[in-house]
Scaffold this motif. Structure first.
Motif, PDB file in Angstrom:
ATOM      1  N   SER A  25      -0.789  -3.054  -0.215  1.00 52.28           N
ATOM      2  CA  SER A  25      -0.816  -3.950  -1.367  1.00 52.28           C
ATOM      3  C   SER A  25      -1.484  -5.277  -1.024  1.00 52.28           C
ATOM      4  O   SER A  25      -2.320  -5.780  -1.785  1.00 52.28           O
ATOM      5  N   ILE A  26      -1.119  -5.844   0.117  1.00 50.53           N
ATOM      6  CA  ILE A  26      -1.689  -7.137   0.494  1.00 50.53           C
ATOM      7  C   ILE A  26      -3.135  -6.977   0.941  1.00 50.53           C
ATOM      8  O   ILE A  26      -4.007  -7.795   0.602  1.00 50.53           O
ATOM      9  N   THR A  27      -3.437  -5.912   1.685  1.00 49.58           N
ATOM     10  CA  THR A  27      -4.810  -5.715   2.154  1.00 49.58           C
ATOM     11  C   THR A  27      -5.785  -5.617   0.992  1.00 49.58           C
ATOM     12  O   THR A  27      -6.841  -6.277   0.996  1.00 49.58           O
ATOM     13  N   GLY A 196       7.097  -3.627 -14.383  1.00 49.69           N
ATOM     14  CA  GLY A 196       7.351  -2.815 -13.211  1.00 49.69           C
ATOM     15  C   GLY A 196       7.151  -3.629 -11.942  1.00 49.69           C
ATOM     16  O   GLY A 196       6.120  -4.268 -11.769  1.00 49.69           O
ATOM     17  N   ALA A 197       8.151  -3.654 -11.077  1.00 50.84           N
ATOM     18  CA  ALA A 197       8.038  -4.271  -9.741  1.00 50.84           C
ATOM     19  C   ALA A 197       7.458  -5.678  -9.783  1.00 50.84           C
ATOM     20  O   ALA A 197       6.349  -5.939  -9.335  1.00 50.84           O
ATOM     21  N   ARG A 198       8.238  -6.613 -10.332  1.00 48.16           N
ATOM     22  CA  ARG A 198       7.801  -8.001 -10.448  1.00 48.16           C
ATOM     23  C   ARG A 198       7.417  -8.593  -9.093  1.00 48.16           C
ATOM     24  O   ARG A 198       6.551  -9.482  -9.014  1.00 48.16           O
ATOM     25  N   GLY A 199       8.040  -8.130  -8.026  1.00 47.75           N
ATOM     26  CA  GLY A 199       7.737  -8.688  -6.711  1.00 47.75           C
ATOM     27  C   GLY A 199       6.277  -8.575  -6.317  1.00 47.75           C
ATOM     28  O   GLY A 199       5.774  -9.384  -5.529  1.00 47.75           O
ATOM     29  N   TYR A 200       5.573  -7.561  -6.858  1.00 46.96           N
ATOM     30  CA  TYR A 200       4.161  -7.424  -6.532  1.00 46.96           C
ATOM     31  C   TYR A 200       3.322  -8.513  -7.191  1.00 46.96           C
ATOM     32  O   TYR A 200       2.251  -8.869  -6.696  1.00 46.96           O
ATOM     33  N   ILE A 201       3.787  -9.060  -8.313  1.00 47.25           N
ATOM     34  CA  ILE A 201       3.083 -10.195  -8.913  1.00 47.25           C
ATOM     35  C   ILE A 201       3.232 -11.417  -8.017  1.00 47.25           C
ATOM     36  O   ILE A 201       2.281 -12.188  -7.830  1.00 47.25           O
ATOM     37  N   ASP A 202       4.400 -11.578  -7.423  1.00 45.98           N
ATOM     38  CA  ASP A 202       4.592 -12.680  -6.475  1.00 45.98           C
ATOM     39  C   ASP A 202       3.636 -12.535  -5.290  1.00 45.98           C
ATOM     40  O   ASP A 202       3.087 -13.536  -4.802  1.00 45.98           O
ATOM     41  N   LEU A 203       3.427 -11.302  -4.823  1.00 47.68           N
ATOM     42  CA  LEU A 203       2.448 -11.085  -3.747  1.00 47.68           C
ATOM     43  C   LEU A 203       1.066 -11.555  -4.172  1.00 47.68           C
ATOM     44  O   LEU A 203       0.323 -12.178  -3.406  1.00 47.68           O
ATOM     45  N   THR A 204       0.707 -11.230  -5.424  1.00 48.48           N
ATOM     46  CA  THR A 204      -0.611 -11.600  -5.936  1.00 48.48           C
ATOM     47  C   THR A 204      -0.769 -13.111  -6.001  1.00 48.48           C
ATOM     48  O   THR A 204      -1.786 -13.668  -5.555  1.00 48.48           O
ATOM     49  N   ALA A 233     -10.791 -17.767   3.288  1.00 48.15           N
ATOM     50  CA  ALA A 233      -9.574 -18.076   4.037  1.00 48.15           C
ATOM     51  C   ALA A 233      -9.335 -16.988   5.067  1.00 48.15           C
ATOM     52  O   ALA A 233      -9.892 -15.888   4.985  1.00 48.15           O
ATOM     53  N   ASP A 234      -8.504 -17.302   6.029  1.00 42.66           N
ATOM     54  CA  ASP A 234      -8.046 -16.315   6.992  1.00 42.66           C
ATOM     55  C   ASP A 234      -6.618 -15.922   6.614  1.00 42.66           C
ATOM     56  O   ASP A 234      -5.803 -16.769   6.226  1.00 42.66           O
ATOM     57  N   LEU A 235      -6.327 -14.641   6.732  1.00 39.50           N
ATOM     58  CA  LEU A 235      -5.018 -14.149   6.323  1.00 39.50           C
ATOM     59  C   LEU A 235      -4.561 -13.058   7.273  1.00 39.50           C
ATOM     60  O   LEU A 235      -5.317 -12.119   7.563  1.00 39.50           O
ATOM     61  N   HIS A 236      -3.332 -13.177   7.751  1.00 39.56           N
ATOM     62  CA  HIS A 236      -2.728 -12.092   8.529  1.00 39.56           C
ATOM     63  C   HIS A 236      -1.867 -11.265   7.590  1.00 39.56           C
ATOM     64  O   HIS A 236      -0.975 -11.794   6.919  1.00 39.56           O
ATOM     65  N   VAL A 237      -2.138  -9.975   7.528  1.00 43.35           N
ATOM     66  CA  VAL A 237      -1.444  -9.070   6.616  1.00 43.35           C
ATOM     67  C   VAL A 237      -0.147  -8.600   7.272  1.00 43.35           C
ATOM     68  O   VAL A 237      -0.154  -8.106   8.405  1.00 43.35           O
ATOM     69  N   GLU A 238       0.963  -8.747   6.558  1.00 41.62           N
ATOM     70  CA  GLU A 238       2.236  -8.297   7.108  1.00 41.62           C
ATOM     71  C   GLU A 238       2.311  -6.774   7.098  1.00 41.62           C
ATOM     72  O   GLU A 238       1.584  -6.104   6.352  1.00 41.62           O
ATOM     73  N   PRO A 239       3.181  -6.180   7.906  1.00 43.36           N
ATOM     74  CA  PRO A 239       3.326  -4.720   7.928  1.00 43.36           C
ATOM     75  C   PRO A 239       3.743  -4.171   6.565  1.00 43.36           C
ATOM     76  O   PRO A 239       4.288  -4.898   5.722  1.00 43.36           O
ATOM     77  N   ASP A 240       3.503  -2.908   6.377  1.00 48.81           N
ATOM     78  CA  ASP A 240       3.751  -2.263   5.089  1.00 48.81           C
ATOM     79  C   ASP A 240       5.230  -1.925   4.929  1.00 48.81           C
ATOM     80  O   ASP A 240       5.785  -1.114   5.677  1.00 48.81           O
ATOM     81  N   ALA A 241       5.867  -2.514   3.928  1.00 50.25           N
ATOM     82  CA  ALA A 241       7.298  -2.296   3.716  1.00 50.25           C
ATOM     83  C   ALA A 241       7.593  -0.881   3.224  1.00 50.25           C
ATOM     84  O   ALA A 241       8.636  -0.311   3.546  1.00 50.25           O
ATOM     85  N   SER A 242       6.673  -0.308   2.437  1.00 48.02           N
ATOM     86  CA  SER A 242       6.886   1.065   1.979  1.00 48.02           C
ATOM     87  C   SER A 242       6.908   2.012   3.166  1.00 48.02           C
ATOM     88  O   SER A 242       7.722   2.947   3.223  1.00 48.02           O
ATOM     89  N   ALA A 243       6.013   1.785   4.121  1.00 50.15           N
ATOM     90  CA  ALA A 243       6.000   2.596   5.339  1.00 50.15           C
ATOM     91  C   ALA A 243       7.279   2.398   6.133  1.00 50.15           C
ATOM     92  O   ALA A 243       7.814   3.342   6.731  1.00 50.15           O
ATOM     93  N   ALA A 244       7.779   1.182   6.138  1.00 50.64           N
ATOM     94  CA  ALA A 244       9.006   0.894   6.887  1.00 50.64           C
ATOM     95  C   ALA A 244      10.179   1.728   6.382  1.00 50.64           C
ATOM     96  O   ALA A 244      11.059   2.121   7.168  1.00 50.64           O
ATOM     97  N   THR A 245      10.207   2.019   5.080  1.00 48.19           N
ATOM     98  CA  THR A 245      11.357   2.762   4.546  1.00 48.19           C
ATOM     99  C   THR A 245      11.503   4.129   5.191  1.00 48.19           C
ATOM    100  O   THR A 245      12.624   4.613   5.368  1.00 48.19           O
ATOM    101  N   ALA A 266      12.163 -10.125   6.813  1.00 52.83           N
ATOM    102  CA  ALA A 266      10.891 -10.804   7.061  1.00 52.83           C
ATOM    103  C   ALA A 266       9.790 -10.342   6.120  1.00 52.83           C
ATOM    104  O   ALA A 266       8.735 -10.972   6.028  1.00 52.83           O
ATOM    105  N   PHE A 267      10.015  -9.234   5.401  1.00 51.89           N
ATOM    106  CA  PHE A 267       9.006  -8.714   4.489  1.00 51.89           C
ATOM    107  C   PHE A 267       9.024  -9.490   3.177  1.00 51.89           C
ATOM    108  O   PHE A 267      10.095  -9.862   2.675  1.00 51.89           O
ATOM    109  N   THR A 268       7.850  -9.701   2.597  1.00 57.22           N
ATOM    110  CA  THR A 268       7.760 -10.285   1.255  1.00 57.22           C
ATOM    111  C   THR A 268       7.528  -9.216   0.194  1.00 57.22           C
ATOM    112  O   THR A 268       7.566  -9.514  -0.998  1.00 57.22           O
ATOM    113  N   GLN A 269       7.295  -7.958   0.600  1.00 59.23           N
ATOM    114  CA  GLN A 269       7.042  -6.880  -0.352  1.00 59.23           C
ATOM    115  C   GLN A 269       8.359  -6.350  -0.921  1.00 59.23           C
ATOM    116  O   GLN A 269       9.347  -6.229  -0.206  1.00 59.23           O
TER     117      GLN A 269
END
Length: 420
Positions: A25-27, A196-204, A233-245, A266-269
């Motif tokens: 999602s972030i990538t 659906g999934a308001r948290g993804y708008i916060d990511l955006t 800008a430079d951005l470090h992408v956090e690990p994938d939370a869906s994969a973490a599940t 630590a995840f924002t997703q």
């Protein structure tokens, strides 16, 4: 080519360390924003998978330089202008790429056609098309699904857009990222309060701000975006939370200890919300609202098959318009393990556990859906003889999934086409 992978239940808890892939999602958000920005952007910790390759390739065909110096990095060099491609953009079944680029194509001076594979051509996009038209953008989508043609003029003049986001928050994210390229401030507002999934708008919004956009929330259901575009800008992408599940669930099912390098908080997703439910296994609650962690629902549904009590998943109707109808797929595939193990009740999914002796071997159809493959593989940690068909479909978001499970001590047997 491997046609199936059979999972042998481990004789011991799964233990070890896994480096998760970057967030899809972030990538994909960062790739698009970097392409719309003037200058050079460095994205580290990024995901390299089918979905992100489709986005990167599409941006290259629109004149953006996208370099890949190593397996987890992109360097994006752009003058901030997307150019008309010479051919339709083929996006496979990458939903984020399709929705985000359909909106961004309005910033191209000239027509842009976007299409995908057969599954993508069944995924709805009509709410986004309607919203773009309300901004004065000419968009054609005869079936309400891709293919889509956008006849852009390099920018747009509209200042207010509403969107029906009940079926996908990606429509809102697409409009928000587009809005910074307008001629004046743009108010992006929801039709009603269903989303659906308001948290993804916060990511955006977070990603937009990182690339220099000015966006402010206006109450609970609207955002104001100022014109001015983006800056590199430079951005470090956090690990994938869906994969973490999947790893959290594997740990729970085997009483294992798997270090994924990141704490759940630590995840924002939004899919990281599933951690608290997985931690409660085998005493997960009787009802789970999956609306804000949709991609985690298949993982939780498999866990529910081994829970102490039945689980009903509610507010999950959006799962019907993912890479496949995931509600139907999960009900069908779980019930291969034991009749009526999972059933659909309108738009709810109800999973009723059975005793271990009631389970049976099964060949699992994956519907070319990575999440069906990865979640149903977890059943093989408890049930002998679970074979996952088309295991390569995990390449969509987690190409190293099978390798990582093997590294933790899980034994997999490959079935090759030439062996049949």
């Amino acid at each position: 080519m491997t046609d199936a992978l059979t999972i042998n239940p481990p004789s011991r808890p799964l233990r070890g360390q896994v480096t998760l892939p970057g967030s899809k999602s972030i990538t994909n958000r960062a790739l698009l924003l970097a392409a719309l920005a003037r200058g050079t952007s460095h994205l580290t910790g990024a995901l390299k998978s089918d979905d992100t390759h489709h986005m990167a390739h599409a941006l290259r065909t629109m004149g953006v330089i996208v370099e890949e110096p190593d397996p987890i990095s992109f360097v994006v060099i752009s003058d901030g202008v997307l150019r008309k491609p010479n051919a339709p953009l083929f996006l496979g079944n990458a939903g984020t790429a399709m929705r985000f680029l359909t909106a961004a194509a309005a910033l191209v001076a000239g027509p842009v056609a976007l299409t995908g594979n057969a599954a993508m051509q069944k995924r709805p996009i009509a709410p986004l098309v309607a919203s773009l038209r309300s901004l004065g953008i000419v968009v054609e989508a005869p079936t309400g699904c891709p293919p889509v043609t956008v006849r852009g003029r390099g920018s747009f003049d509209g200042d207010t857009v509403t969107v029906d986001a009940e079926s996908s928050s990606q429509y809102v994210s697409a409009l928000l990222m587009l809005a910074a390229g307008g001629q004046r401030p743009v108010l992006v507002a929801l039709e009603g309060d269903a989303i659906g999934a308001r948290g993804y708008i916060d990511l955006t919004v977070t990603a937009m701000r990182r690339f220099g956009a000015q966006v402010e929330r206006q109450g609970a259901t609207a955002w104001m975006v100022q014109p001015g575009g983006y800056r590199a800008a430079d951005l470090h992408v956090e690990p994938d939370a869906s994969a973490a599940t999947y790893l959290w669930a594997a740990e729970a099912l085997t009483n294992g200890a798997i270090d994924i390098g990141s704490a759940a908080d630590a995840f924002t997703q939004p899919d990281a919300l599933a951690y608290d439910l997985i931690r409660r296994f085998p005493h997960m609650p009787a009802e789970i609202d999956g609306s804000q962690m949709q991609d985690a629902v298949p993982t939780l549904a498999v866990l529910a098959a081994f829970n102490a009590t039945p689980v009903r998943f509610v507010r999950v109707s959006n799962l019907r318009v993912k890479e496949c109808d995931r509600l139907r797929a999960m009900a069908t595939e779980l019930s291969r393990l034991s009749p009526n193990l999972a059933i659909e009740e309108v738009d709810d999914l109800v999973v009723t556990p059975v005793s271990p002796e009631c389970f049976r071997p099964a060949r699992i159809e994956t519907y070319a859906d990575h999440r069906i493959a990865m979640s149903m593989a977890l059943a093989g940690l408890r049930v002998p003889g679970i074979a996952i068909l088309d295991p390569a479909c995990v390449n969509k978001t987690y190409p190293g999934y099978w390798r990582d499970l093997t590294s933790l001590g899980l034994a997999l047997e490959s079935e090759l086409s030439h062996m049949r």
